[in-house]
Scaffold this motif. Structure first.
Motif, PDB file in Angstrom:
ATOM      1  N   TRP A  96     -10.479  -1.914   0.952  1.00  0.00           N
ATOM      2  CA  TRP A  96     -10.063  -0.900  -0.012  1.00  0.00           C
ATOM      3  C   TRP A  96     -11.265  -0.274  -0.719  1.00  0.00           C
ATOM      4  O   TRP A  96     -11.297   0.931  -0.991  1.00  0.00           O
ATOM      5  N   ASP A 153       0.906   3.105  -3.371  1.00  0.00           N
ATOM      6  CA  ASP A 153      -0.303   3.665  -3.994  1.00  0.00           C
ATOM      7  C   ASP A 153      -0.278   5.198  -4.068  1.00  0.00           C
ATOM      8  O   ASP A 153       0.564   5.871  -3.474  1.00  0.00           O
ATOM      9  N   GLU A 154      -1.242   5.739  -4.818  1.00  0.00           N
ATOM     10  CA  GLU A 154      -1.285   7.175  -5.101  1.00  0.00           C
ATOM     11  C   GLU A 154      -1.576   7.999  -3.854  1.00  0.00           C
ATOM     12  O   GLU A 154      -1.048   9.099  -3.682  1.00  0.00           O
ATOM     13  N   ARG A 155      -2.426   7.466  -2.942  1.00  0.00           N
ATOM     14  CA  ARG A 155      -2.757   8.199  -1.722  1.00  0.00           C
ATOM     15  C   ARG A 155      -1.499   8.456  -0.881  1.00  0.00           C
ATOM     16  O   ARG A 155      -1.277   9.551  -0.395  1.00  0.00           O
ATOM     17  N   THR A 156      -0.666   7.430  -0.735  1.00  0.00           N
ATOM     18  CA  THR A 156       0.558   7.587   0.054  1.00  0.00           C
ATOM     19  C   THR A 156       1.513   8.557  -0.630  1.00  0.00           C
ATOM     20  O   THR A 156       2.169   9.375   0.029  1.00  0.00           O
ATOM     21  N   TYR A 157       1.593   8.489  -1.951  1.00  0.00           N
ATOM     22  CA  TYR A 157       2.410   9.430  -2.725  1.00  0.00           C
ATOM     23  C   TYR A 157       1.954  10.873  -2.470  1.00  0.00           C
ATOM     24  O   TYR A 157       2.768  11.765  -2.216  1.00  0.00           O
ATOM     25  N   ILE A 191       0.830  -1.210   0.000  1.00  0.00           N
ATOM     26  CA  ILE A 191       0.000   0.000   0.000  1.00  0.00           C
ATOM     27  C   ILE A 191       0.869   1.266   0.000  1.00  0.00           C
ATOM     28  O   ILE A 191       0.395   2.352  -0.330  1.00  0.00           O
ATOM     29  N   ILE A 234       4.411   4.907  -8.623  1.00  0.00           N
ATOM     30  CA  ILE A 234       3.067   4.636  -8.088  1.00  0.00           C
ATOM     31  C   ILE A 234       2.559   3.327  -8.692  1.00  0.00           C
ATOM     32  O   ILE A 234       2.688   3.091  -9.897  1.00  0.00           O
ATOM     33  N   LYS A 235       1.994   2.487  -7.857  1.00  0.00           N
ATOM     34  CA  LYS A 235       1.314   1.286  -8.337  1.00  0.00           C
ATOM     35  C   LYS A 235       0.129   1.052  -7.411  1.00  0.00           C
ATOM     36  O   LYS A 235       0.292   0.613  -6.265  1.00  0.00           O
ATOM     37  N   ASN A 236      -1.046   1.401  -7.881  1.00  0.00           N
ATOM     38  CA  ASN A 236      -2.248   1.278  -7.058  1.00  0.00           C
ATOM     39  C   ASN A 236      -2.643  -0.183  -6.876  1.00  0.00           C
ATOM     40  O   ASN A 236      -2.390  -1.009  -7.764  1.00  0.00           O
ATOM     41  N   PRO A 237      -3.238  -0.518  -5.732  1.00  0.00           N
ATOM     42  CA  PRO A 237      -3.656  -1.907  -5.496  1.00  0.00           C
ATOM     43  C   PRO A 237      -4.581  -2.421  -6.590  1.00  0.00           C
ATOM     44  O   PRO A 237      -5.448  -1.693  -7.086  1.00  0.00           O
TER      45      PRO A 237
END
Length: 670
Positions: free
Chosen positions: A521, A126-130, A123, A145-148
């Motif tokens: 998720w 993912d984009e949210r953490t980025y 996780i 970025i690699k989303n779930p």
């Protein structure tokens, strides 16, 4: 953990009931693995995956759920066979070997919910953490970025999760029989299962199951009741109850009425719960208010609450410093212990908690029992050529596949990981056998730093996080397998049935863990710093990867000095725990446990401390009762709250909101 466990301790339990091993029939390995057992394993595996995800995405502390798995497995199978017998059907008896297989399968399944990285390295991509770290933050690139996704997560688990099982199979005799490693959790689980299958043990197990069911129901009903008052958003309901006043509430000190965290407090040792509360007091009681008072000097004032250039940066990096300090110390310690113990083995002078054989005039039954165990354990051999060829084949598939899933992680880096992995898996398994402490996440972080720094700016974040997952998976499953083989050895279960059930449980986990994560998720706002599912380790793992590439250049003022102080402090505290007498060291806190509330908040520390106070008082009133039922009560509280997650997620998916928002604010001044 310092208690010595001797073989006769387990034998005596059986001798009291008069059931000698020589007289009992040992089922063939294929008979130990049953369709009904696998069905129960899948059901319980799903439940425990949900619980593990919930804990992973909220606080990151996962207590041992083995007692709950063993109890519920016993309850379901015993109820099923009893029900069919009453209907007149002829059913195979429910044996301790089948119970052991179920336990192994369930633990292998929900273990992937942790080692699969759904609350950490996966996780973190993912984009949210980025976005949380910031698009302008050095080293935090939009390309990393690699989303779930259900497909790639399931595929990734399938190609990395089985290697650890094959890496140490040839050493099972050495680890379990020759070195006689204790594996305290595996031994305790074996004793629990052995006791279930005696008359007095079955009676106690029945009472424990009733107790678990009672508190599961209470927890489920309470969680449902809380939902009605939780409103829309993240500031309503009992989860935001200002138990100690609004001022402390702003600093996250409140009791949030969570059955899960209270249950964790009942299971975790007192020192863990007290360490968590001490960490909360140091950080949210003193450190963060002190740093906040220097806003405008140490860091720009008026920043967003999750801006790494402000207070948020201190929270994350000081937590990382504590975690790394604790992990590094324990890694060095366990490698040292392992080397020293192996060196001293020939002299028989080891001082570690290995199993002692007691030989005296009354021990002939014990020796016969041990021979029987050895015979059963060695009977169904897993050929070395099979294990070696399995590891090579899986490593080849994985080396070819992982770069397709994560292009920055080149095939030769994966191959190097698999060449050194068996040695690290051995160290982790040996250390777990001695201390009951698996350091899989520490090995994962080491892999993360090394690969991220090797790959550099162009994809180092994704490569480091993926490499962390590869390493964690191998060393974790290898230690789990040895722990289960120890359980099987003590319950007279076939090593082959243990290995197969671990394979089946791992395969179940590769499917069930991503599916149950997908429920979270889809239904909840995962990773939101103001929501209930903060996914704290996602930010920490991504920052570690960036740190491996960029260094410390962008830390706020004095942050590096504070980090160094807490890193050294973690080393010193751990050293004090080891060099001081036990009567003193038992009161010295654990830095790893202290680190968690630094980032998340103090509320769950309050809940866990409530759990430990309840257990402490219970032990003072009736220690025997507490020993017999505390695990069942805790498992019931955790499972009930975990079960409610399913209807809660379904309601959220269908956009059905709670009807009431219970909110607390200051009284209006006249």
């Amino acid at each position: 953990m310092g208690t010595e466990i001797s073989e006769p301790l387990i034998i005596d339990k059986k001798d009291i009931d008069g059931g000698g091993v020589e007289s009992e029939r040992i089922p063939e390995w294929k008979e130990q693995i049953t369709i009904r057992g696998l069905a129960v394993s899948a059901l319980l595996g799903t439940l425990f995956c949900i619980i593990t995800h919930k804990l992973n995405l909220t606080v990151g502390i996962i207590p041992s759920l083995n007692v709950g798995a063993g109890l519920l497995g016993f309850f379901f199978l015993k109820s099923w066979t009893g029900f069919l017998t009453k209907l007149g059907f002829q059913v195979l008896p429910f044996t301790k070997q089948e119970n052991t297989v179920i336990q192994t399968c369930v633990v292998a399944c929900y273990g992937l919910a942790f080692s699969g990285g759904f609350g950490s390295y996966l996780i973190a991509m993912d984009e949210r953490t980025y976005q949380l770290i910031g698009a302008d933050y050095p080293g935090n690139r939009a390309e990393d970025i690699k989303n779930p996704g259900l497909g790639w997560m399931t595929g990734f688990l399938f190609v990395v999760s089985f290697l650890g099982l094959f890496s140490l199979v040839p050493l099972r005799k050495v680890m379990v029989m020759d070195y006689k490693l204790t594996y305290p959790s595996g031994t305790a689980t074996a004793m629990l299962i052995n006791s279930f299958h005696t008359n007095t043990g079955a009676e106690l197990a029945g009472k424990q199951v009733k107790c678990l069911g009672k508190y599961l129901s209470i927890s489920l009903v309470w969680s449902c009741f809380k939902w009605f008052f939780s409103g829309i958003g993240d500031s309503c309901g009992f989860d935001n109850f200002p138990s100690f006043g609004l001022t402390l509430f702003k600093n996250t000190f409140y009791f949030d009425f969570s059955p899960t965290y209270v249950g964790c407090g009942l299971i975790c040792p007192h020192i863990v719960n007290c360490s968590v509360l001490l960490g909360a007091i140091i950080s949210w009681g003193f450190l963060w208010p002190f740093i906040s008072a220097h806003a405008g000097d140490w860091y720009p004032s008026g920043l967003e609450s999750n801006d790494f250039k402000g207070l948020y940066g201190y929270k994350v990096f000081i937590a990382i410093a504590l975690i790394l300090g604790d992990g590094l110390y324990n890694l060095i310690k366990i490698v040292y212990i392992t080397v020293k113990e192996m060196y001293n083995k020939s002299t028989k002078q080891g001082k570690l908690p290995i199993v002692n054989e007691v030989i005296d005039g009354e021990s002939s039954k014990g020796l016969a029992e041990q021979r029987k165990r050895d015979e059963v354990f060695l009977k169904d051999r897993i050929p070395t050529w099979f294990a070696a060829s399995g590891y090579v084949a899986l490593a080849a598939i994985s080396t070819a596949t992982i770069p397709i899933i994560f292009p920055p992680l080149k095939w030769y880096l994966v191959l190097i990981s698999y060449i050194i992995a068996p040695a690290l898996a051995f160290c982790n398994s040996y250390g777990t056998g001695l201390t009951d402490w698996s350091l899989s996440s520490t090995y994962g972080k080491i892999g993360l730093f090394i690969i991220a720094s090797l790959v550099g700016n162009n994809g180092g974040v994704i490569a480091g996080l993926a490499a962390s997952g590869v390493m964690m998976s191998i060393v974790s499953t290898a230690a789990d397998l040895m722990q289960d083989l120890k359980t099987g050895y003590l319950t007279l279960s076939s090593a082959k049935s243990m290995f197969v059930s671990q394979l089946v449980g791992t395969a179940m986990g590769c499917v069930i863990a991503p599916l149950t994560f997908w429920l979270f998720w889809t239904a909840f706002d995962i990773g939101s710093p103001d929501g209930p599912y903060k996914a704290p380790y996602a930010v920490i793992f991504r920052e570690m990867a960036i740190l491996g590439i960029e260094g410390f250049s962008e830390l706020p003022k004095h942050c590096l000095a504070l980090c160094c102080g807490f890193f050294v402090g973690a080393l010193v505290v751990n050293l004090l725990r080891d060099v001081t007498p036990k009567k003193i060291s038992q009161f010295i806190p654990i830095p790893m446990a202290m680190a968690v509330p630094f980032y998340i908040g103090a509320y769950f520390a309050v809940d866990m401390f409530v759990g430990t106070v309840i257990l402490y008082i219970w032990e003072r009133i009736n220690r025997k009762d507490a020993e017999d039922y505390a695990g069942a009560v805790a498992s019931g509280l955790i499972c009930g709250d975990g079960i409610w997650t399913i209807p809660s997620a379904i309601l959220s998916i269908f956009r059905i909101d709670p009807p009431i928002c219970m909110y607390f604010g200051p009284s209006l001044s006249s």
